[in-house]
Design a protein around this motif. Sequence first.
Motif, PDB file in Angstrom:
ATOM      1  N   UNK A 281       0.848  -1.194   0.000  1.00 54.11           N
ATOM      2  CA  UNK A 281       0.000   0.000   0.000  1.00 54.11           C
ATOM      3  C   UNK A 281       0.883   1.243   0.000  1.00 54.11           C
ATOM      4  N   UNK A 282       0.813   2.014  -1.055  1.00 52.00           N
ATOM      5  CA  UNK A 282       1.584   3.257  -1.148  1.00 52.00           C
ATOM      6  C   UNK A 282       0.712   4.434  -0.749  1.00 52.00           C
ATOM      7  N   UNK A 283       0.067   4.292   0.397  1.00 50.74           N
ATOM      8  CA  UNK A 283      -0.848   5.325   0.889  1.00 50.74           C
ATOM      9  C   UNK A 283      -1.046   5.095   2.382  1.00 50.74           C
ATOM     10  N   UNK A 284      -1.440   6.138   3.125  1.00 51.79           N
ATOM     11  CA  UNK A 284      -1.721   5.950   4.551  1.00 51.79           C
ATOM     12  C   UNK A 284      -2.829   4.906   4.752  1.00 51.79           C
ATOM     13  N   UNK A 285      -2.648   4.061   5.759  1.00 52.31           N
ATOM     14  CA  UNK A 285      -3.623   3.003   6.042  1.00 52.31           C
ATOM     15  C   UNK A 285      -4.352   3.353   7.330  1.00 52.31           C
ATOM     16  N   UNK A 286      -5.598   3.754   7.195  1.00 52.91           N
ATOM     17  CA  UNK A 286      -6.415   4.100   8.357  1.00 52.91           C
ATOM     18  C   UNK A 286      -7.860   3.740   8.049  1.00 52.91           C
ATOM     19  N   UNK A 287      -8.536   3.213   9.046  1.00 57.91           N
ATOM     20  CA  UNK A 287      -9.931   2.842   8.865  1.00 57.91           C
ATOM     21  C   UNK A 287     -10.740   4.041   8.367  1.00 57.91           C
ATOM     22  N   UNK A 288     -11.507   3.816   7.312  1.00 56.47           N
ATOM     23  CA  UNK A 288     -12.292   4.889   6.718  1.00 56.47           C
ATOM     24  C   UNK A 288     -11.564   5.645   5.620  1.00 56.47           C
ATOM     25  N   UNK A 289     -10.245   5.379   5.474  1.00 59.62           N
ATOM     26  CA  UNK A 289      -9.481   6.034   4.421  1.00 59.62           C
ATOM     27  C   UNK A 289      -9.808   5.459   3.051  1.00 59.62           C
ATOM     28  N   UNK A 290      -9.451   6.187   2.011  1.00 60.16           N
ATOM     29  CA  UNK A 290      -9.737   5.770   0.645  1.00 60.16           C
ATOM     30  C   UNK A 290      -8.473   5.235  -0.024  1.00 60.16           C
ATOM     31  N   UNK A 291      -8.644   4.206  -0.833  1.00 60.93           N
ATOM     32  CA  UNK A 291      -7.553   3.601  -1.587  1.00 60.93           C
ATOM     33  C   UNK A 291      -8.001   3.362  -3.021  1.00 60.93           C
ATOM     34  N   UNK A 292      -7.046   3.321  -3.909  1.00 62.79           N
ATOM     35  CA  UNK A 292      -7.250   2.727  -5.224  1.00 62.79           C
ATOM     36  C   UNK A 292      -6.613   1.351  -5.186  1.00 62.79           C
ATOM     37  N   UNK A 293      -7.423   0.328  -5.294  1.00 60.33           N
ATOM     38  CA  UNK A 293      -6.935  -1.049  -5.280  1.00 60.33           C
ATOM     39  C   UNK A 293      -6.549  -1.418  -6.707  1.00 60.33           C
ATOM     40  N   UNK A 294      -5.314  -1.884  -6.879  1.00 57.03           N
ATOM     41  CA  UNK A 294      -4.813  -2.181  -8.214  1.00 57.03           C
ATOM     42  C   UNK A 294      -4.471  -3.640  -8.406  1.00 57.03           C
TER      43      UNK A 294
END
Length: 419
Positions: A281-294
Amino acid sequence: MTEPETASGGRDGGAVHLVGISKTYGSVRAVGPLDLTVPQGSFFALLGASGCGKTTTLRMIAGLEEPTHGTVFLGDRDVTGLPPYKRPVNTVFQSYALFPHLDVYENVAFGLRRRGIRSVRRQVGDMLDLVQLGDHARRKPHQLSGGQQQRVAVARALINHPRVLLLDEPLGALDLRLRRQMQRELKRIQTEVGITFIHVTHDQEEAMTMADTVAVMNAGNVEQLGTPAELYENPRSTFVANFLGTSNLIAAEITETAGAQGGDVAVMAGPVRLLLPSAQCAAPIARGGRLLVGVRPEKVSLTHAGDAASIPDGRNRISGRIVHSSFIGVSTQYVIDSAVCPGLEVYAQNIERDRRLAPGTEVVLHWSPAHTFGLDAAQSLLAGTTGDDGVHVAPDGGVAGARTALEAAREGRAGGVGV
């Protein structure tokens, strides 16, 4: 500006160091500021689209462009103020620039003769043997194929034993088959001579085939640096994910974070729960956060909806409907629309084709969580997806499904967009 040092205080053994390098033309910033180290003896690629700054960076190493700011080191020597002919580098250009009135032997010998070396036979013979042109020594350039001319240009550049060989789009004028052959030849030559090659290209496959390390450039800076496998399997931005091949990017919300010992992160993409390793994960990991899953299209399996019970447990799954398929020989490329994400792409190798998988068929896409990566959702889904002609091009040259995905993004359809 001080010379680059290792953690222990000694000089770094890398062949090329760019320290705070930048280049501006009036108010336009073409490069940097950037720091970059190219290890001694490596095959290093600067990869990016036209106008990203890769050729300007190469020309600053060669001394053909003067940096606006920063320092160029070759080994432990500051060469920023040196003219090109005083730098231990040579450059091979796309045009080859061979002397048409000289034969192959004299083209290769030119650099030695210019330095006043009279006995050149052994050195020229060895260099022609290296590029496998010993039998063509007395031919003129116009009697050679494009690939042979390119090898003459490489031999001429190498005969003076430069510390670094710079290659500026050297294969751009060759057809696809010859270009692939020359990719193997250049890698063989670099391995045999053991000097540093820095290769500028816009061709993703070319960079990944030859280079030990690739620097993906975007808007004058290095977007990501790593081995071809690292960049492809674990991109750190949507630009790299899209520029190096094709990626399915799915908007999702983090619902479960990994523990202190690492592990998987759980996300919800619409009604679908997906897993991915926290390390990818190249992004902050926090509950409720948004990600682009690739996930890459060739990592995804496609199963007819009627056979969904046969899919092993523990795999990520998305149901959808095939909207397009293209048979391209080695694989069939599918585009699938789903409630989670329109325009998802799957590349299925043609080993045992399921002929039921035709447009209109309900299917299940499934893949291992280990093949999933996560990116910051604040980035553009379309970063890195277009070339000069505005069409996304995969490393194999395929464009199947790309227009569908881009059209979906532009129409603002719900959910993530597979691009």
